[in-house]
Design a protein around this motif. Structure first.
Motif, mmCIF file in Angstrom:
data_model
loop_
_atom_site.group_PDB
_atom_site.id
_atom_site.type_symbol
_atom_site.label_atom_id
_atom_site.label_comp_id
_atom_site.label_asym_id
_atom_site.label_seq_id
_atom_site.Cartn_x
_atom_site.Cartn_y
_atom_site.Cartn_z
ATOM 1 N N THR A 123 0.838 -1.204 0.000
ATOM 2 C CA THR A 123 0.000 0.000 0.000
ATOM 3 C C THR A 123 0.870 1.249 0.000
ATOM 4 O O THR A 123 0.596 2.221 -0.714
ATOM 5 N N ARG A 124 1.941 1.238 0.781
ATOM 6 C CA ARG A 124 2.871 2.368 0.780
ATOM 7 C C ARG A 124 3.539 2.529 -0.595
ATOM 8 O O ARG A 124 3.752 3.651 -1.068
ATOM 9 N N ASN A 125 3.879 1.403 -1.214
ATOM 10 C CA ASN A 125 4.456 1.463 -2.565
ATOM 11 C C ASN A 125 3.502 2.167 -3.527
ATOM 12 O O ASN A 125 3.906 3.002 -4.339
ATOM 13 N N TYR A 126 2.229 1.806 -3.433
ATOM 14 C CA TYR A 126 1.209 2.388 -4.320
ATOM 15 C C TYR A 126 1.078 3.894 -4.075
ATOM 16 O O TYR A 126 1.035 4.688 -5.021
ATOM 17 N N ILE A 127 1.039 4.294 -2.809
ATOM 18 C CA ILE A 127 0.903 5.711 -2.482
ATOM 19 C C ILE A 127 2.140 6.484 -2.940
ATOM 20 O O ILE A 127 2.035 7.599 -3.465
ATOM 21 N N GLY A 128 3.313 5.887 -2.747
ATOM 22 C CA GLY A 128 4.535 6.544 -3.174
ATOM 23 C C GLY A 128 4.556 6.827 -4.658
ATOM 24 O O GLY A 128 4.963 7.917 -5.103
ATOM 25 N N GLU A 129 4.074 5.853 -5.438
ATOM 26 C CA GLU A 129 4.053 6.020 -6.893
ATOM 27 C C GLU A 129 2.940 6.951 -7.352
ATOM 28 O O GLU A 129 3.168 7.880 -8.145
ATOM 29 N N LYS A 130 1.721 6.714 -6.854
ATOM 30 C CA LYS A 130 0.552 7.426 -7.386
ATOM 31 C C LYS A 130 0.346 8.809 -6.758
ATOM 32 O O LYS A 130 -0.131 9.718 -7.426
ATOM 33 N N HIS A 131 0.687 8.951 -5.482
ATOM 34 C CA HIS A 131 0.436 10.222 -4.803
ATOM 35 C C HIS A 131 1.650 11.141 -4.830
ATOM 36 O O HIS A 131 1.530 12.348 -5.049
ATOM 37 N N LEU A 132 2.832 10.546 -4.598
ATOM 38 C CA LEU A 132 4.043 11.353 -4.547
ATOM 39 C C LEU A 132 4.758 11.437 -5.885
ATOM 40 O O LEU A 132 5.700 12.248 -6.031
ATOM 41 N N GLY A 133 4.372 10.602 -6.840
ATOM 42 C CA GLY A 133 4.995 10.634 -8.160
ATOM 43 C C GLY A 133 6.406 10.080 -8.176
ATOM 44 O O GLY A 133 7.207 10.417 -9.060
ATOM 45 N N LEU A 134 6.724 9.191 -7.229
ATOM 46 C CA LEU A 134 8.040 8.575 -7.168
ATOM 47 C C LEU A 134 8.122 7.371 -8.101
ATOM 48 O O LEU A 134 7.099 6.805 -8.486
ATOM 49 N N PRO A 135 9.340 6.954 -8.471
ATOM 50 C CA PRO A 135 9.462 5.772 -9.345
ATOM 51 C C PRO A 135 8.848 4.557 -8.688
ATOM 52 O O PRO A 135 8.891 4.389 -7.459
ATOM 53 N N ARG A 136 8.303 3.675 -9.512
ATOM 54 C CA ARG A 136 7.729 2.434 -8.989
ATOM 55 C C ARG A 136 8.788 1.645 -8.252
ATOM 56 O O ARG A 136 9.907 1.453 -8.751
ATOM 57 N N SER A 137 8.445 1.156 -7.058
ATOM 58 C CA SER A 137 9.442 0.544 -6.186
ATOM 59 C C SER A 137 9.376 -0.977 -6.148
ATOM 60 O O SER A 137 10.042 -1.598 -5.329
ATOM 61 N N PHE A 138 8.577 -1.579 -7.008
ATOM 62 C CA PHE A 138 8.495 -3.042 -7.015
ATOM 63 C C PHE A 138 8.294 -3.535 -8.434
ATOM 64 O O PHE A 138 8.008 -2.756 -9.338
#
Length: 398
Positions: free
Chosen positions: A383-398
């Protein structure tokens, strides 16, 4: 007088919300007050049995159908969240089961044809039927699409033969039917393609279940489901062939919201128990709730509960508003509610000390049950991975 008879939890919190949802919450609380006692909750947890009579009462009261229409729209997420929070604060195992029922309701509303809605959705609306959802497998949970080995082979008469194994399927042993996902085509470009949803009556020959012994949610059996040449007619394909997994992904926003609502209910139930204990239990000549360190812990947990409630409300309102929903809000709500539940139950165990271990009181059950939502319907880490990518615009982490 026993400790169970002598102890009274703090009264349920008064929640500020729109009038229609306040009225719904009042009806749910009245139904639970009439049918659910601490002794009944303890009985089904200790016996590791599902409270099917309570489920029927929930359906008869209209709390599954809510404002949905058989051949129209499904129930609103805000209404589902009210029901699930109240159930989560008491009969938690039934609440977890209801998350699955609401998922079935959404899938049948979204993808069922008229005949399927009349056969499968109508009895689900009233609580006359109960379904299970068959997705996870022994080799795959979060990554189940790539790991899926359950396959459905089309036969000459147009029906399907399904063989394979599903794992962690809640309530499968006594469900009326299973919404089951199986691979119908080989993987080509994406692992999530080539998977189809089927409506499979539990009584179909070739289905066998085994109960998995679990630490928490003991009033809802988690099962291994074995499928050996299970024959399903083509009329029982739910939605589009080979696009079943994509269809399920469209329901994840609602599942996250509903998981958050149950976790919020667990947190609230644990808080009410802890505060009641802190007021009534005495040490050194005064209530233990008068000790500052204990108060601060309870306050911190209370802040987490109310923060999760506000996130859930915002996410549910946005989801009910329609297209363009910001799904990161539902992910945040689930993460916040999971944290509130685990934090509050941990603090509650500390507040009650040795009595938190006592199986005749509910804190140990809340403590065990809260752990479910650290990994369901998706792990907090993913869930944190998803928020990091979709909300913060960070590179996909998995």
């Amino acid at each position: 007088m026993s400790i169970q008879e002598d102890f009274t939890p703090a009264p349920p919190a008064e929640i500020t919300e729109p009038a229609e949802f306040a009225a719904l919450r009042k009806r749910v609380r009245a139904m639970l007050a009439e049918h659910v006692t601490p002794e009944r909750l303890n009985k089904f947890d200790e016996a590791e049995e599902y409270d099917v009579e309570l489920y029927h009462e929930i359906g008869a009261a209209g709390f599954i159908k809510l404002d949905g229409e058989l051949h129209g729209h499904g129930p609103r997420h805000q209404a589902q969240a009210v029901v699930l929070e109240e159930l989560g604060a008491g009969p938690t195992s039934v609440a977890v089961s209801m998350v699955v029922q609401y998922m079935g309701v959404q899938l049948l509303h979204s993808y069922g044809n008229r005949a399927q809605q009349e056969k499968f959705l109508a009895p689900l609306h009233t609580g006359a039927a109960k379904m299970s959802f068959g997705l996870s497998e022994p080799d795959g949970g979060t990554d189940v699409a790539r790991a899926m080995k359950t396959n459905a082979t089309r036969l000459e008469d147009g029906s399907y033969s399904i063989s394979g194994q599903k794992r962690w399927i809640g309530g499968a042993m006594d469900a009326d039917y299973i919404i089951l996902l199986a691979r119908t085509s080989e993987t080509t470009r994406s692992a999530i393609d080539g998977i189809t949803m089927f409506l499979v009556p539990r009584s179909t020959p070739g289905i066998r279940t085994e109960v998995i012994d679990t630490m928490g949610i003991r009033g809802l059996a988690q099962c291994d489901v074995y499928l050996d040449d299970v024959r399903v007619p083509a009329a029982n394909v739910l939605g589009e062939l080979d696009r079943g997994f994509r269809q399920v992904l469209d329901t994840l926003n609602g599942e996250r919201l509903n998981g958050a609502a149950v976790a919020l209910g667990i947190a609230r139930g644990a808080m009410e128990t802890a505060v009641g204990w802190a007021r009534q239990r005495h040490a050194f000549g005064r209530p233990v709730g008068s000790f500052q360190g204990l108060q601060h812990n309870l306050v911190d947990a209370s802040v987490k509960i109310e923060s999760a409630r506000l996130l859930l409300r915002q996410a549910a309102e946005a989801s009910d508003a329609g297209e363009g929903t910001n799904e990161t809000w539902s992910a945040m709500a689930k993460l916040a509610a999971s944290d509130a539940a685990t934090t509050t139950t941990d603090i509650g165990m500390r507040v009650m000390a040795g009595w938190g271990f006592f199986r005749g009181l509910p804190m140990q059950r809340y403590f065990r049950d809260a752990r479910l939502y650290t990994f369901a319907p998706l792990t907090d880490e993913m869930t944190r991975n998803y928020i990091g990518e979709k909300h913060l615009g960070l590179p996909r982490s998995f």
